[in-house]
Design a protein around this motif. Structure first.
Motif, short mmCIF file in Angstrom:
data_model
loop_
_atom_site.label_atom_id
_atom_site.label_comp_id
_atom_site.label_asym_id
_atom_site.label_seq_id
_atom_site.Cartn_x
_atom_site.Cartn_y
_atom_site.Cartn_z
N ASP B 362 36.43 5.85 -19.55
CA ASP B 362 35.93 6.03 -20.92
C ASP B 362 34.57 5.36 -21.07
O ASP B 362 34.34 4.26 -20.54
N VAL B 363 33.70 6.01 -21.81
CA VAL B 363 32.40 5.43 -22.15
C VAL B 363 32.18 5.65 -23.64
O VAL B 363 32.72 6.60 -24.22
N PRO B 364 31.41 4.77 -24.28
CA PRO B 364 31.18 4.96 -25.72
C PRO B 364 30.29 6.17 -25.99
O PRO B 364 29.45 6.53 -25.17
N THR B 365 30.51 6.79 -27.13
CA THR B 365 29.64 7.87 -27.60
C THR B 365 28.65 7.24 -28.58
O THR B 365 29.01 6.91 -29.71
N ARG B 366 27.43 7.07 -28.14
CA ARG B 366 26.47 6.31 -28.96
C ARG B 366 25.54 7.26 -29.70
O ARG B 366 24.32 7.23 -29.52
N TYR B 367 26.12 8.13 -30.50
CA TYR B 367 25.35 9.01 -31.38
C TYR B 367 25.16 8.26 -32.71
O TYR B 367 26.06 8.25 -33.54
N PHE B 368 23.99 7.67 -32.88
CA PHE B 368 23.78 6.82 -34.06
C PHE B 368 23.04 7.57 -35.16
O PHE B 368 22.17 8.41 -34.90
N ASP B 369 23.37 7.20 -36.37
CA ASP B 369 22.64 7.70 -37.52
C ASP B 369 23.06 6.85 -38.71
O ASP B 369 24.10 6.17 -38.66
N ALA B 370 22.24 6.86 -39.75
CA ALA B 370 22.56 6.07 -40.94
C ALA B 370 22.02 6.78 -42.16
O ALA B 370 21.12 7.62 -42.06
N ASP B 371 22.59 6.44 -43.32
CA ASP B 371 22.05 6.97 -44.57
C ASP B 371 20.58 6.59 -44.68
O ASP B 371 20.17 5.50 -44.26
#
Lengths: 446, 436
Positions: B362-371
């Motif tokens: 398993d590896v993290p899914t680092r799809y980042f976004d913010a308001d």
């Protein structure tokens, strides 16, 4: 002050226009709009409608009113080698454009947009082995969108100048595939990919000028820049081979696609009598700069044998030898075009025109006596067309409506390609054929 | 070899720059409003019905630049995430159709282009564990084309239609050795147009010494897929699978906007909402080896789906105009919009094959976004003499609302971790318009 403003506007053209021509150009082969096609594409000194976006952007400023044009053409290839049709795909699609004339500081200017939108695709890239026979100038280069936007200005009544900047895209990028390839059940392989690539903009100019020598004659000079689309890519595959060993495969490729040679057109348009117009163009095409459309490959492959050796039935690949690219030699050509237009009918708001044209392009491709097979032949093109113009056909329209149709036939006479090597895998062949082009255009002036 | 030319045209979950910033200097400076207030080529995007307000031809040329400063802090995260700035040129053309009689001054069209200066399309599909803001910087790096036509029906009603266009790529690459043992390739890739409709309507009536107008717009989803198969099965006797290098290069979600505006000679006010159907977005990546339809659980590595959510974007815009001598005017503009993120705060893990252990991990899914809170401002000058022209400058400041996300498998021991997201985006630009 007025002169300065005119010169300033002229200089500004180079900055303001933005034209987007997509890759190699089908209009070089089939013309743009039914009127120009019917007149042998001899339009550099004549075009003043939407087709000036291609033939000579300076002509846009001669338009009298806002014009919109739409049309369609279809070109069918019957190109053969040794009597067998090679199945070169047709070129078909919408053509259209607009011209928007106006004045700035009292100086006539115009903005124009021209479009050829193919039926099936915006563009197609085909990269074939250099030994595989293909009609180099017709097989794929004409499967393109054409989109051009231009500005034109008439600083003096006798001089019109115009131009645009076209842009295309080259590609650089890398591709990475990692994981496990299952040789015994490929669908259970655990692979994934990553891509990082850019289509970078490539810009090239298109400039034109037209000089009026009175009301019955004009001369024109047009320059169309060359472009080449570089493609530099790298790919890397690193993974486990069915728990037997690890494999590393790297591929670097560099190639040029959709090369469009620069062109210079010298044209004239004359009205020897009131009802007859004669147009003549000479187009110099810098084919000698053509870049061989074959990729340079650099391949690295490392697959150490598994402990205990490879299972029965599986043999590892050896490091493949890269193909040696044989340069394609081409020669510059001057292509003559001639066209005539006769005002055959004029009554009330109706005018009828009969048009004809001819052009000849000697093949720029050197004889294919070696291992390569870039097939081409001399091309004789004859065209015929009719036009109907109706002034103010309805109350809501203060301008005119024009209908034009054309039929164009290109004949590529059969000729023998004889190979030097009697053991050449392709061998000698006779190639030649026909290209038919039919179409219609409607133009509305407001 | 165009292999990737095209392969790569592809990209990350990119969308059009209009969807990020708005389109046109007046709209961008006014909170990306315009569905009820646009009056020139901007309406090709904001609301085609308002193209019918165009009265005279105009050609406009402008530039836009955007700098991204985005951060992801936490275990295994780099802090500042490198994002290339975006620079582009926008071109707009106002095209009134000069008909006579009953149709006089009722129909107009427009063309609207935006093209990045250094790239036509930026295509990046990164492994999911790579820290990235997939809905931000690369979304501004693509060519955008809009065309539309508006009709004034009378009685305060206007309708319009247009389209947005993108290019998608399909093709194949075959790598093989020939009879002499030399490696060669055969490539057949095509660029195919994909379109999305834009429909608009507006209704207006006089109100309080001005005009009240309500505008509505619908934009279809604009999705450009890339799909290039790479077949190296004939390169050797190894049973190598055919690679499916595929994903969504560009994506604008389906959206609907409703806006109310009021304007007179001195003021222009607008407020509206835009609903974006992000929940239809499948994500940027497709599996390298997709399972056949009759074997959905074939065992190949599949892509983790992130559940994106629909969003509603509120917008406010204001413009104050000051008369100047000789028919000139100065326009001051301001606005605000709030762009909620469609990305969930809990990101499920993805998988990769680990070569040393010869197993999936398993590896993290680092799809980042913010308001994003977006403040907008701008200044413009319009001249009537000696030349009908306009100069407009604009700026936007996007402030990413600090956010903490949970990343499955984000910690070094494989357990969940958290990431703190923040950042700003600064957008500036200027445009010159000349009337004919």
């Amino acid at each position: 002050m007025r002169r300065r403003s005119r010169l300033g506007l002229a200089a500004g053209i180079a900055l303001v226009f933005a034209s987007a021509r997509a890759e190699a150009n089908p209009l070089d082969t089939f013309g743009f709009g039914s009127r120009g096609t019917a007149m042998g594409d001899a339009q550099a000194a004549d075009a003043s409608d939407f087709s000036a976006n291609y033939y000579n952007p300076a002509g846009l400023v001669h338009a009298q009113r806002f014009e919109i044009a739409v049309g369609y053409f279809r070109a069918e290839h019957q190109l053969e080698t040794n009597g067998r049709n090679n199945g070169v795909d047709p070129v078909a699609g919408l053509v259209g454009g607009l011209v928007l004339p106006g004045r700035v500081f009292g100086v006539p200017i115009a903005f124009g947009l021209g479009l050829h939108l193919p039926d099936d695709r915006l563009s197609r890239v085909r990269d074939l082995p250099q030994t595989q026979p293909r009609w180099e100038l017709y097989d794929n280069r004409n499967q393109r969108l054409y989109l051009a936007a231009n500005l034109a200005i008439a600083p003096w009544p006798w001089l019109e100048i115009g131009g645009g900047l076209s842009f295309m895209a080259s590609t650089t990028g890398s591709l990475d595939i990692t994981g496990e390839a299952n040789l015994f059940n490929a669908s259970q392989s655990q692979l994934r990919h990553q891509v990082d690539a850019d289509l970078t903009a490539v810009r090239y100019p298109q400039l034109g000028a037209r000089v009026w020598l009175g009301k019955r004659a004009a001369l024109a000079l047009v320059y169309r820049g060359q472009f080449a689309l570089d493609l530099n890519l790298s790919a890397r595959l690193y993974g486990d081979i069915s728990h037997l060993t690890t494999a590393y495969y790297a591929l670097k490729t560099a190639s040029v696609d959709a090369f469009l040679p620069q062109q210079v057109v010298l044209g004239g348009s004359f009205l020897p009598i009131d009802r007859l117009k004669v147009d003549i163009d000479f187009t110099w095409v810098n084919w000698s700069a053509y870049v061989t459309p074959v990729a340079n490959l650099d391949v690295t492959l490392a697959i150490p044998p598994p402990v205990g050796g490879w299972p029965a039935g599986i043999s590892p690949p050896s490091v493949p030898a890269p193909a040696q690219v044989v340069p394609l030699k081409m020669s510059d050509r001057i292509v003559p075009h001639v066209g005539v237009e006769w005002l055959a009918y004029e009554r009330g708001k109706f005018k009828g025109f009969v048009r004809a044209g001819y052009e000849y392009q000697k093949s720029p491709v050197a004889p294919q006596t070696g291992p390569t097979n870039y097939v081409d032949r001399d091309r004789h093109t004859a065209a015929l067309g009719f036009g109907l113009r109706v002034d103010k056909p309805v109350a809501i329209l203060s301008g005119d409506v024009r209908f034009d149709v054309h039929a164009q036939l290109s004949v590529l006479p059969d000729a023998l390609t004889a190979k030097v090597d009697p053991a050449d895998p392709v061998g000698d062949y006779v190639a030649g054929g026909l290209i038919w082009n039919l179409g219609a255009t409607m133009l509305v002036g407001f | 070899m165009l292999v990737a030319a095209t392969t790569l045209v592809a990209g990350r979950a990119a969308a059009s720059p209009e969807d990020l910033f708005g389109y046109g200097p007046r709209s961008i400076a006014s909170g990306a409003t315009g569905t009820a207030t646009s009056s020139d080529f901007e309406a090709a995007y904001t609301n085609p019905a308002l193209l019918s307000r165009i009265e005279r031809p105009k050609l406009a040329l402008g530039m836009l630049g955007a700098n991204f400063d985005v951060h992801a802090d936490g275990e295994g995260l780099p802090g500042r995430i490198e994002s290339l700035p975006a620079h582009g040129i926008d071109i707009g053309v106002d095209l009134p159709i000069p008909l006579q009689g009953a149709l006089a001054h009722r129909i107009s069209g427009a063309l609207a282009f935006y093209t990045p200066t250094d790239v036509v399309v930026r295509g990046r599909i990164l492994y999911p564990e790579t820290p990235q803001f997939p809905l931000l910087s690369d979304r501004a790096q693509c060519l955008a084309i809009r065309m539309g036509l508006g009709v004034d029906l009378g009685y305060g009603l206007r309708v319009g239609a247009g389209f947005g266009a993108l290019a998608e790529i399909v093709g194949s690459v075959i790598v093989a050795t020939d009879s002499t043992g030399r490696v060669g390739s055969r490539i057949d890739d095509q660029l195919v147009a994909t379109y999305a409709p834009i429909l608009g309507a507006s209704w207006e009536r006089p109100l309080a010494h001005g005009t009240l107008r309500v505008g509505a717009v619908f934009r279809g989803a604009l999705a450009a897929r890339f799909a290039v198969s790479i077949d190296a099965t004939k390169l050797s006797s190894l049973n190598i699978p055919v690679f499916n290098i595929a994903g969504l290069a560009q994506y604008d979600p389906l959206q609907a906007g409703l806006e109310a505006g009021w304007e007179n000679a001195h003021w222009k006010l607008a407020a509206g909402l835009t609903w974006k159907h992000w929940s239809d977005y499948p994500g940027p990546l497709e599996p390298t080896l997709p399972c056949p339809p009759d074997e959905p659980d074939c065992g190949s590595l599949q892509v983790t789906r992130v559940g994106f959510s629909d969003t509603v974007v509120p917008r406010l815009g204001v413009e104050r105009s000051f008369g100047l001598p000789r028919g000139a005017a100065l326009h001051a503009r301001g606005g605000y919009f709030f762009e909620p993120t469609p990305v969930p705060s809990h990101l499920p893990s993805s998988q990769r094959y680990d070569i040393p252990t010869q197993a999936l991990v398993d590896v993290p899914t680092r799809y980042f976004d913010a308001d994003r809170h977006v403040l907008t401002a701008g200044l413009g000058v319009t001249l009537e003499k000696p030349l009908r022209m306009s100069i407009d400058a604009f700026a936007q400041l996007h402030v990413l609302q600090p956010r903490t996300v949970t990343l499955d498998a984000g910690a070094s021991d494989g357990s969940a971790s958290t990431g703190n997201l923040s950042g700003t985006i600064l957008v500036t630009g200027v445009q010159l318009g000349v009337g004919f």
